[in-house]
Design an enzyme around this catalytic site. Structure first.
Site, mmCIF file in Angstrom:
data_model
loop_
_atom_site.group_PDB
_atom_site.id
_atom_site.type_symbol
_atom_site.label_atom_id
_atom_site.label_comp_id
_atom_site.label_asym_id
_atom_site.label_seq_id
_atom_site.Cartn_x
_atom_site.Cartn_y
_atom_site.Cartn_z
ATOM 1 N N ASP A 53 0.824 -1.208 0.000
ATOM 2 C CA ASP A 53 0.000 0.000 0.000
ATOM 3 C C ASP A 53 0.859 1.260 0.000
ATOM 4 O OD1 ASP A 53 -2.292 -1.482 0.062
ATOM 5 O OD2 ASP A 53 -2.660 -1.229 2.211
ATOM 6 N N TYR A 111 6.208 -10.142 7.118
ATOM 7 C CA TYR A 111 6.124 -8.697 7.312
ATOM 8 C C TYR A 111 6.661 -8.355 8.698
ATOM 9 C CZ TYR A 111 3.177 -7.987 3.187
ATOM 10 O OH TYR A 111 2.708 -7.922 1.901
#
Length: 260
Positions: A53, A111
């Site tokens: 994003d 992540y």
């Protein structure tokens, strides 16, 4: 036409995510333009392992690049970097078989998310500063509930152009605290759009006492809009690794340390 495997690091602060978009500056768009300049070609494919994003960073995004060129991989890497802005860097480049696909061959992704528990002069673009005291024991107990195969539809934005199952195998969710930084390490089979940021937001809400742990656990079994309202900001999120079949995944948590 050779296929190159690229490993890419970038600070996502100035970009509208990875994927090329009209009228927006993106990481893929910058690399696409650099490849055009370096190779003189327009007919090539640049395909990433997944989207990040706007404002999200990467330590090791993976992409494959199909382009007709006689440049050796290391020369291509250096010349691409000469054309790229300072906040995007091709770390490695190598020729791989054409059957390799950056996205479809990935078996897992890792992540990292950084929460700062103190004001910082340097790391603001790379952390979420949470001012309230956080109960990490409470966070860790809640994190255990998310491990395993679950339906994470309450933690995701529906994607019209994707066919990803909302059933996700979450294999790792660990928390490290070091010098005012809380580092969340999250690893799974795949991740849905906004899923990681919403998991982090829910865990932080539990840690600061805004959300009951049992309520957080219930989001895995029922549809709820609460995780969306608790979405953590993009600044603290990093795509850390993309794993393929031959990659080792047994590195201990002790070697994963905060970045700042």
């Amino acid at each position: 036409m050779p296929r190159f495997k690229l490993t890419i690091e970038y600070a996502g602060t100035r970009y509208s995510g990875w994927q090329i978009q009209k009228n927006a500056r993106t990481v893929q768009g910058e690399i696409d333009q650099a490849a055009r300049t370096v190779t003189g070609r327009k007919d090539f494919e640049l395909y990433g392992s997944g989207r990040t994003d706007a404002g999200v960073h990467a330590l090791a995004q993976v992409a494959h690049l199909d382009v007709s060129t006689n440049l050796p991989p290391e020369t291509l890497r250096r010349r691409l970097n000469d054309e790229l802005p300072a906040d995007i860097n091709i770390v490695t480049a190598g020729v791989v078989p054409h059957r390799f696909h950056a996205r479809h061959d990935a078996v897992a992704r890792r992540y990292l998310y950084q929460v700062a528990t103190r004001r910082t002069a340097f790391a603001k673009p790379f952390v979420w500063w949470v001012k309230e005291p956080m109960d990490l024991m409470r966070v860790r107990r809640t994190a255990e509930v998310f491990l395993g195969m679950h339906d994470f539809s309450s933690f995701a934005v529906a994607e019209k152009d994707e066919d990803s199952s909302t059933l996700v195998l979450l294999e790792r969710l660990e928390i490290v605290e070091d010098r005012g930084i809380i580092l969340f390490v999250i690893e799974g089979s795949h991740f849905l759009w906004r899923m990681v940021r919403r998991i982090i937001g829910v865990l932080v809400a539990v840690g600061v006492g805004e959300l009951d742990p049992d309520k957080a656990a219930s989001f895995l079994g029922e549809q709820s809009g609460i995780p969306a309202r608790l979405t953590a900001p993009p600044s603290g999120l990093f795509l850390a690794r993309v794993f393929y079949k031959s990659d080792r995944r047994d590195d201990p948590i002790s070697v994963i340390t905060p970045l700042f």
